[in-house]
Design a protein around this motif. Structure first.
Motif, PDB file in Angstrom:
ATOM      1  N   LEU A 205      31.697  70.652  20.607  1.00 38.11           N
ATOM      2  CA  LEU A 205      33.069  70.736  21.110  1.00 38.11           C
ATOM      3  C   LEU A 205      33.526  69.376  21.622  1.00 38.11           C
ATOM      4  O   LEU A 205      32.791  68.698  22.348  1.00 38.11           O
ATOM      5  CB  LEU A 205      33.164  71.764  22.234  1.00 38.11           C
ATOM      6  CG  LEU A 205      32.932  73.230  21.853  1.00 38.11           C
ATOM      7  CD1 LEU A 205      32.942  74.103  23.100  1.00 38.11           C
ATOM      8  CD2 LEU A 205      33.985  73.710  20.867  1.00 38.11           C
ATOM      9  N   THR A 206      34.724  68.967  21.238  1.00 33.97           N
ATOM     10  CA  THR A 206      35.311  67.705  21.698  1.00 33.97           C
ATOM     11  C   THR A 206      36.692  67.987  22.268  1.00 33.97           C
ATOM     12  O   THR A 206      37.336  68.980  21.916  1.00 33.97           O
ATOM     13  CB  THR A 206      35.405  66.698  20.548  1.00 33.97           C
ATOM     14  OG1 THR A 206      36.071  67.308  19.434  1.00 33.97           O
ATOM     15  CG2 THR A 206      34.018  66.252  20.101  1.00 33.97           C
ATOM     16  N   PRO A 207      37.195  67.100  23.149  1.00 35.87           N
ATOM     17  CA  PRO A 207      38.472  67.380  23.827  1.00 35.87           C
ATOM     18  C   PRO A 207      39.666  67.382  22.865  1.00 35.87           C
ATOM     19  O   PRO A 207      39.755  66.570  21.950  1.00 35.87           O
ATOM     20  CB  PRO A 207      38.582  66.233  24.846  1.00 35.87           C
ATOM     21  CG  PRO A 207      37.199  65.703  24.992  1.00 35.87           C
ATOM     22  CD  PRO A 207      36.542  65.886  23.663  1.00 35.87           C
ATOM     23  N   ALA A 208      40.562  68.307  23.104  1.00 36.73           N
ATOM     24  CA  ALA A 208      41.854  68.358  22.426  1.00 36.73           C
ATOM     25  C   ALA A 208      42.913  68.651  23.486  1.00 36.73           C
ATOM     26  O   ALA A 208      42.635  69.303  24.493  1.00 36.73           O
ATOM     27  CB  ALA A 208      41.867  69.438  21.344  1.00 36.73           C
ATOM     28  N   THR A 209      44.121  68.142  23.265  1.00 34.15           N
ATOM     29  CA  THR A 209      45.198  68.289  24.248  1.00 34.15           C
ATOM     30  C   THR A 209      46.311  69.162  23.682  1.00 34.15           C
ATOM     31  O   THR A 209      46.762  68.961  22.550  1.00 34.15           O
ATOM     32  CB  THR A 209      45.770  66.919  24.636  1.00 34.15           C
ATOM     33  OG1 THR A 209      44.713  66.103  25.171  1.00 34.15           O
ATOM     34  CG2 THR A 209      46.852  67.068  25.694  1.00 34.15           C
ATOM     35  N   LEU A 210      46.729  70.131  24.486  1.00 34.47           N
ATOM     36  CA  LEU A 210      47.863  70.981  24.145  1.00 34.47           C
ATOM     37  C   LEU A 210      48.946  70.769  25.206  1.00 34.47           C
ATOM     38  O   LEU A 210      48.654  70.768  26.409  1.00 34.47           O
ATOM     39  CB  LEU A 210      47.455  72.456  24.124  1.00 34.47           C
ATOM     40  CG  LEU A 210      46.483  72.895  23.030  1.00 34.47           C
ATOM     41  CD1 LEU A 210      45.961  74.287  23.315  1.00 34.47           C
ATOM     42  CD2 LEU A 210      47.149  72.855  21.668  1.00 34.47           C
ATOM     43  N   LYS A 211      50.178  70.585  24.746  1.00 33.51           N
ATOM     44  CA  LYS A 211      51.292  70.372  25.673  1.00 33.51           C
ATOM     45  C   LYS A 211      52.283  71.516  25.532  1.00 33.51           C
ATOM     46  O   LYS A 211      52.609  71.940  24.414  1.00 33.51           O
ATOM     47  CB  LYS A 211      51.979  69.040  25.388  1.00 33.51           C
ATOM     48  CG  LYS A 211      53.081  68.676  26.391  1.00 33.51           C
ATOM     49  CD  LYS A 211      53.768  67.371  26.017  1.00 33.51           C
ATOM     50  CE  LYS A 211      52.852  66.175  26.217  1.00 33.51           C
ATOM     51  NZ  LYS A 211      53.591  64.912  25.993  1.00 33.51           N
ATOM     52  N   PHE A 212      52.759  72.016  26.680  1.00 36.86           N
ATOM     53  CA  PHE A 212      53.657  73.158  26.695  1.00 36.86           C
ATOM     54  C   PHE A 212      54.897  72.852  27.532  1.00 36.86           C
ATOM     55  O   PHE A 212      54.861  72.014  28.435  1.00 36.86           O
ATOM     56  CB  PHE A 212      52.973  74.391  27.291  1.00 36.86           C
ATOM     57  CG  PHE A 212      51.731  74.822  26.573  1.00 36.86           C
ATOM     58  CD1 PHE A 212      51.791  75.706  25.502  1.00 36.86           C
ATOM     59  CD2 PHE A 212      50.483  74.328  26.961  1.00 36.86           C
ATOM     60  CE1 PHE A 212      50.649  76.096  24.842  1.00 36.86           C
ATOM     61  CE2 PHE A 212      49.331  74.723  26.302  1.00 36.86           C
ATOM     62  CZ  PHE A 212      49.414  75.602  25.236  1.00 36.86           C
ATOM     63  N   LYS A 213      55.959  73.594  27.224  1.00 36.53           N
ATOM     64  CA  LYS A 213      57.162  73.578  28.052  1.00 36.53           C
ATOM     65  C   LYS A 213      57.345  74.974  28.619  1.00 36.53           C
ATOM     66  O   LYS A 213      57.436  75.955  27.871  1.00 36.53           O
ATOM     67  CB  LYS A 213      58.383  73.179  27.229  1.00 36.53           C
ATOM     68  CG  LYS A 213      59.672  73.122  28.050  1.00 36.53           C
ATOM     69  CD  LYS A 213      60.839  72.669  27.200  1.00 36.53           C
ATOM     70  CE  LYS A 213      62.125  72.552  28.031  1.00 36.53           C
ATOM     71  NZ  LYS A 213      63.269  72.092  27.217  1.00 36.53           N
TER      72      LYS A 213
END
Length: 287
Positions: A205-213
């Motif tokens: 597992l490696t980091p991933a970024t999710l962005k939300f409004k």
């Protein structure tokens, strides 16, 4: 005072002492009995409180388990009806009202919620992941194999028995067999052990970024998750509403500006009036 009077006095005093001792013993016995009764009552009350507390604890556990099962059932129902992805959130899960181990769902209107928080309305506006990474694991294996080898002089045994039978039947057979006893077969097992190392690659597992409004307050929040190829494929099935950067100009607006510029040139040339220019400009700006 005569002897009888002295004897009676001593007997009376002894009786008084005996009575006093009996009274003290009775008092002590009564006091001990009261203390024992109080201790038994206190212990009974303590056991009752413990039993009550344990019953309340078991009831709370049962309630929590029932709520957890209901939540799992609801999540399973959501999984049948909504696009979903399961992952571990490393940071930021509080910002989206989730938990470290969460399931993300997307409705048909593209709004997102987590777990059973269906009252939430988030928009997924960005997703970034650097790609899969692998680590090499080395495993050692060993095996043992062999074969049975027979050694001996069976010819001597057979020859001895034949010779003995020819010269002295019955007795000679035994004697001849003894002659060949030295040729008895022996079984020897020859075994060998082989060991080898096997290497295999495992995705990590490696980091991933999710962005939300958050559509309730227009707040932009980000979370970091542990991602792999499977999770990436699930997230890519979601519709992402990427926000337009400030430097990006819509195509329609660009075309409108070009037409307004052309109209201004026509105005300067006298080909159209100021009123016509203003009217057409307003139409282009409102389109």
């Amino acid at each position: 005072m005569g002897f009888s009077d002295l004897a009676w006095g001593a007997a009376s005093k002894a009786m008084d002492l005996t009575k006093e001792a009996a009274n003290k013993a009775a008092d002590l016995t009564k006091e001990a009995a009261n203390k024992a009764a109080e201790a038994a009552k206190a212990e009974a009350e303590r056991q009752t409180e413990l039993a009550k507390a344990e019953a309340e604890r078991q009831a709370e556990l049962a309630k929590a388990e029932a709520e957890r099962q209901a939540e799992l059932e609801q999540i399973r129902a959501y999984q049948d009806n909504f696009q979903n992805a399961s992952f571990q959130i490393d940071t930021g899960y509080q910002l989206i009202h989730a938990s470290p181990a969460s399931v993300m769902f997307q409705r048909e209107d593209m709004t997102v919620f987590f777990n059973t928080n269906q009252q939430d309305r988030f928009l997924l506006i960005d997703y970034s992941w650097s790609g899969p990474q692998f680590e090499t694991l080395t495993e050692s294996t060993s095996s043992t194999h062999g074969e049975d080898i027979t050694k001996g002089k069976s010819g001597r045994m057979a020859a001895g028995a034949v010779i003995g039978t020819v010269f002295m039947p019955v007795v000679g057979t035994a004697v001849g067999a003894a002659i060949g006893a030295g040729g008895k077969k022996k079984k020897i097992t020859d075994s060998q052990s082989d060991s080898r190392k096997v290497q295999r690659k495992t995705e990590v597992l490696t980091p991933a970024t999710l962005k939300f409004k958050n559509l309730d307050n227009d707040q932009i929040v980000s979370i970091v998750i542990g991602c792999n190829t499977l999770i990436d494929s699930q997230i890519k099935c979601f519709q992402i509403q990427r926000e337009q950067s400030a430097q990006e100009v819509p195509i329609n607006a660009t075309e409108a500006l070009k037409e307004i510029k052309a109209l201004k040139e026509l105005l300067d040339m006298g080909a159209i009036t100021q009123e016509e220019f203003n009217h057409k400009k307003q139409q282009l700006l409102n389109s």
